[in-house]
Design a protein around this motif. Structure first.
Motif, PDB file in Angstrom:
ATOM      1  N   LYS A  59      50.739 -10.149  64.795  1.00 17.50           N
ATOM      2  CA  LYS A  59      51.810 -11.129  64.984  1.00 17.50           C
ATOM      3  C   LYS A  59      52.150 -11.848  63.686  1.00 17.50           C
ATOM      4  CE  LYS A  59      50.123 -12.386  69.528  1.00 17.50           C
ATOM      5  NZ  LYS A  59      50.120 -13.424  70.561  1.00 17.50           N
ATOM      6  N   ALA A  90      45.429 -25.369  78.453  1.00 16.85           N
ATOM      7  CA  ALA A  90      45.119 -24.418  79.525  1.00 16.85           C
ATOM      8  C   ALA A  90      45.676 -23.043  79.181  1.00 16.85           C
ATOM      9  CB  ALA A  90      45.708 -24.913  80.836  1.00 16.85           C
ATOM     10  N   LEU A  91      44.790 -22.028  79.190  1.00 16.11           N
ATOM     11  CA  LEU A  91      45.208 -20.652  78.902  1.00 16.11           C
ATOM     12  C   LEU A  91      44.820 -19.739  80.061  1.00 16.11           C
ATOM     13  CD1 LEU A  91      44.202 -20.060  75.159  1.00 16.11           C
ATOM     14  CD2 LEU A  91      46.324 -21.019  76.086  1.00 16.11           C
ATOM     15  N   ARG A  92      45.683 -18.775  80.340  1.00 10.98           N
ATOM     16  CA  ARG A  92      45.318 -17.751  81.330  1.00 10.98           C
ATOM     17  C   ARG A  92      44.157 -16.931  80.777  1.00 10.98           C
ATOM     18  NH1 ARG A  92      48.416 -17.276  85.770  1.00 10.98           N
ATOM     19  NH2 ARG A  92      50.457 -18.290  85.685  1.00 10.98           N
ATOM     20  N   ASN A 114      44.797 -15.045  64.957  1.00  7.69           N
ATOM     21  CA  ASN A 114      45.752 -14.710  66.024  1.00  7.69           C
ATOM     22  C   ASN A 114      46.534 -15.976  66.365  1.00  7.69           C
ATOM     23  OD1 ASN A 114      46.899 -12.797  67.841  1.00  7.69           O
ATOM     24  ND2 ASN A 114      45.877 -13.856  69.521  1.00  7.69           N
ATOM     25  N   GLY A 167      54.659 -15.575  71.489  1.00  2.38           N
ATOM     26  CA  GLY A 167      54.467 -15.918  72.904  1.00  2.38           C
ATOM     27  C   GLY A 167      54.767 -14.770  73.846  1.00  2.38           C
ATOM     28  N   ARG A 182      44.436 -13.783  78.241  1.00  2.88           N
ATOM     29  CA  ARG A 182      44.967 -13.824  76.865  1.00  2.88           C
ATOM     30  C   ARG A 182      43.909 -13.355  75.864  1.00  2.88           C
ATOM     31  NH1 ARG A 182      49.390 -14.507  79.420  1.00  2.88           N
ATOM     32  NH2 ARG A 182      50.144 -16.595  79.845  1.00  2.88           N
ATOM     33  N   HIS A 183      44.347 -12.569  74.892  1.00  4.53           N
ATOM     34  CA  HIS A 183      43.448 -12.151  73.803  1.00  4.53           C
ATOM     35  C   HIS A 183      42.838 -13.388  73.130  1.00  4.53           C
ATOM     36  CE1 HIS A 183      41.862  -9.847  70.546  1.00  4.53           C
ATOM     37  NE2 HIS A 183      42.669 -10.372  69.656  1.00  4.53           N
ATOM     38  N   SER A 184      43.623 -14.418  72.971  1.00  3.90           N
ATOM     39  CA  SER A 184      43.155 -15.638  72.288  1.00  3.90           C
ATOM     40  C   SER A 184      41.975 -16.288  72.993  1.00  3.90           C
ATOM     41  CB  SER A 184      44.300 -16.648  72.197  1.00  3.90           C
ATOM     42  OG  SER A 184      45.390 -16.082  71.518  1.00  3.90           O
ATOM     43  N   ALA A 193      51.867 -18.934  71.629  1.00  3.60           N
ATOM     44  CA  ALA A 193      52.662 -20.109  72.000  1.00  3.60           C
ATOM     45  C   ALA A 193      52.006 -20.753  73.219  1.00  3.60           C
ATOM     46  CB  ALA A 193      54.086 -19.684  72.339  1.00  3.60           C
ATOM     47  N   VAL A 194      51.979 -22.079  73.252  1.00  2.00           N
ATOM     48  CA  VAL A 194      51.339 -22.797  74.364  1.00  2.00           C
ATOM     49  C   VAL A 194      52.176 -24.012  74.747  1.00  2.00           C
ATOM     50  CG1 VAL A 194      49.303 -24.169  75.008  1.00  2.00           C
ATOM     51  CG2 VAL A 194      49.001 -22.041  73.756  1.00  2.00           C
ATOM     52  N   ASN A 195      52.430 -24.159  76.049  1.00  8.81           N
ATOM     53  CA  ASN A 195      53.041 -25.418  76.493  1.00  8.81           C
ATOM     54  C   ASN A 195      52.148 -26.227  77.438  1.00  8.81           C
ATOM     55  OD1 ASN A 195      53.433 -24.133  78.956  1.00  8.81           O
ATOM     56  ND2 ASN A 195      55.585 -23.727  78.592  1.00  8.81           N
ATOM     57  N   ARG A 196      51.074 -25.613  77.933  1.00  7.60           N
ATOM     58  CA  ARG A 196      50.152 -26.384  78.785  1.00  7.60           C
ATOM     59  C   ARG A 196      49.115 -27.046  77.881  1.00  7.60           C
ATOM     60  NH1 ARG A 196      51.139 -25.409  84.103  1.00  7.60           N
ATOM     61  NH2 ARG A 196      52.100 -23.406  84.562  1.00  7.60           N
ATOM     62  N   THR A 243      53.981 -11.288  72.748  1.00  7.91           N
ATOM     63  CA  THR A 243      53.217 -10.111  72.312  1.00  7.91           C
ATOM     64  C   THR A 243      51.746 -10.512  72.239  1.00  7.91           C
ATOM     65  OG1 THR A 243      53.559 -10.727  69.999  1.00  7.91           O
ATOM     66  CG2 THR A 243      55.101  -9.111  70.925  1.00  7.91           C
ATOM     67  N   THR A 244      50.881  -9.528  72.335  1.00 10.48           N
ATOM     68  CA  THR A 244      49.448  -9.859  72.285  1.00 10.48           C
ATOM     69  C   THR A 244      48.816  -9.374  70.992  1.00 10.48           C
ATOM     70  OG1 THR A 244      47.286  -9.561  73.310  1.00 10.48           O
ATOM     71  CG2 THR A 244      48.902  -7.791  73.686  1.00 10.48           C
ATOM     72  N   GLY A 245      47.908 -10.162  70.495  1.00  7.67           N
ATOM     73  CA  GLY A 245      47.171  -9.823  69.283  1.00  7.67           C
ATOM     74  C   GLY A 245      46.285  -8.594  69.463  1.00  7.67           C
TER      75      GLY A 245
HETATM   76  C1  LIG Z   1      57.257 -20.999  75.582  1.00  6.68           C
HETATM   77  C2  LIG Z   1      55.935 -20.364  75.915  1.00  6.68           C
HETATM   78  C3  LIG Z   1      54.887 -21.153  76.377  1.00  6.68           C
HETATM   79  C4  LIG Z   1      53.655 -20.573  76.701  1.00  6.68           C
HETATM   80  N1  LIG Z   1      52.639 -21.359  77.173  1.00  6.68           N
HETATM   81  C5  LIG Z   1      51.444 -20.799  77.529  1.00  6.68           C
HETATM   82  C6  LIG Z   1      50.378 -21.598  78.035  1.00  6.68           C
HETATM   83  O1  LIG Z   1      50.471 -22.817  78.114  1.00  6.68           O
HETATM   84  N2  LIG Z   1      49.222 -20.974  78.389  1.00  6.68           N
HETATM   85  C7  LIG Z   1      49.046 -19.612  78.287  1.00  6.68           C
HETATM   86  O2  LIG Z   1      47.979 -19.079  78.635  1.00  6.68           O
HETATM   87  N3  LIG Z   1      50.048 -18.827  77.774  1.00  6.68           N
HETATM   88  C8  LIG Z   1      51.227 -19.396  77.412  1.00  6.68           C
HETATM   89  N4  LIG Z   1      52.237 -18.622  76.905  1.00  6.68           N
HETATM   90  C9  LIG Z   1      52.045 -17.178  76.823  1.00  6.68           C
HETATM   91  C10 LIG Z   1      51.266 -16.715  75.579  1.00  6.68           C
HETATM   92  O3  LIG Z   1      51.759 -17.315  74.392  1.00  6.68           O
HETATM   93  C11 LIG Z   1      51.432 -15.191  75.507  1.00  6.68           C
HETATM   94  O4  LIG Z   1      50.897 -14.569  76.676  1.00  6.68           O
HETATM   95  C12 LIG Z   1      50.836 -14.557  74.274  1.00  6.68           C
HETATM   96  O5  LIG Z   1      51.394 -13.262  74.172  1.00  6.68           O
HETATM   97  C13 LIG Z   1      49.315 -14.469  74.309  1.00  6.68           C
HETATM   98  O6  LIG Z   1      48.890 -13.838  73.129  1.00  6.68           O
HETATM   99  P1  LIG Z   1      47.427 -13.217  72.944  1.00  6.68           P
HETATM  100  O7  LIG Z   1      47.244 -12.169  74.036  1.00  6.68           O
HETATM  101  O8  LIG Z   1      47.477 -12.629  71.564  1.00  6.68           O
HETATM  102  O9  LIG Z   1      46.453 -14.333  73.100  1.00  6.68           O
HETATM  103  C14 LIG Z   1      53.466 -19.178  76.555  1.00  6.68           C
HETATM  104  C15 LIG Z   1      54.510 -18.389  76.042  1.00  6.68           C
HETATM  105  C16 LIG Z   1      55.734 -18.971  75.721  1.00  6.68           C
HETATM  106  C17 LIG Z   1      56.845 -18.117  75.193  1.00  6.68           C
END
Ligand SMILES: Cc1cc2nc3c(=O)[nH]c(=O)nc-3n(C[C@H](O)[C@H](O)[C@H](O)COP(=O)(O)O)c2cc1C
Length: 175
Positions: free
Chosen positions: A92, A49-51, A29, A83, A54-56, A32-35, A85-87
């Motif tokens: 993806k 840091a992830l919420r 899976n 970033g 998230r599936h991930s 996208a991550v910026n934190r 859509t969810t897995g």
């Molecule tokens: C530019 C950008 C930055 C993102 N940064 C984060 C982040 O730092 N932490 C986070 O939890 N999600 C972040 N996201 C959101 C996840 O990439 C997004 O919710 C993703 O669909 C999760 O996929 P998953 O459900 O398959 O894990 C970001 C999305 C974008 C477009």
């Protein structure tokens, strides 16, 4: 110049933007991550840091490993897809056009189109309420030849990875 007092938020600049791969080579899976930040040197460690929704998050907690892939600006459309859509619902990989390759030390794959790939093994998970903070040790790094200087070090003026350049960096909507 007078200054205005703003509501507290994490207004650091520049903001990295990476593709994280988790799961396994067979069932990967991507998101996208910026934190994400470098937080220690010996051993090298990153914090991401992830919420919790998230599936991930489940995949990283279960497997204890992930890869961090530094994209170029050409990969922005793929980053938008992974970033937003969810897995849980979307394959993806098929839709993003990204190509995966095996990592050397961990089960999740690396993204072939990214000039730099960082293999990570989870060491700590800290609950920060809105986010889970994953601290991970870097166990291997891949870099394209064209991203290396004459001493064999990564030169980011050569690799030219994407930096998050949104005009206004806001907290993303909660989901
Ligand atoms: C530019 C950008 C930055 C993102 N940064 C984060 C982040 O730092 N932490 C986070 O939890 N999600 C972040 N996201 C959101 C996840 O990439 C997004 O919710 C993703 O669909 C999760 O996929 P998953 O459900 O398959 O894990 C970001 C999305 C974008 C477009």
């Amino acid at each position: 110049m007078p200054k205005r007092l703003l509501a507290p938020s994490t207004v650091l600049y520049p903001v990295p933007l990476v593709i994280v791969a988790c799961g396994t080579r067979e069932r990967p899976n991507l998101l996208a991550v910026n934190r994400i930040a470098s937080v220690a040197a010996e051993p090298p460690q990153l914090a991401m840091a992830l919420r919790p929704g998230r599936h991930s998050v489940g995949l990283i907690r279960a497997g204890g490993e992930f890869t961090v892939n530094l994209p170029t600006p050409a990969l922005l459309p793929a980053i938008h897809l992974i970033g937003t859509t969810t897995g849980r619902e979307t394959d993806k990989l098929a839709q993003s056009g990204l190509t995966l390759a095996p990592a050397s030390q961990v089960k999740p794959p690396i993204v072939a189109q990214c000039p730099v790939n960082i293999e990570c093994r989870l060491t700590h998970t800290i609950d920060l309420r809105s986010h889970l903070l994953f601290i991970a040790e870097v166990v291997a790094v891949h870099a394209e030849e064209s991203a290396l200087n004459e001493r064999g070090e990564i030169d980011y003026r050569l690799a030219r990875p994407l930096v998050y350049e949104a005009a206004i960096v806001r907290e993303r909507p909660k989901d």
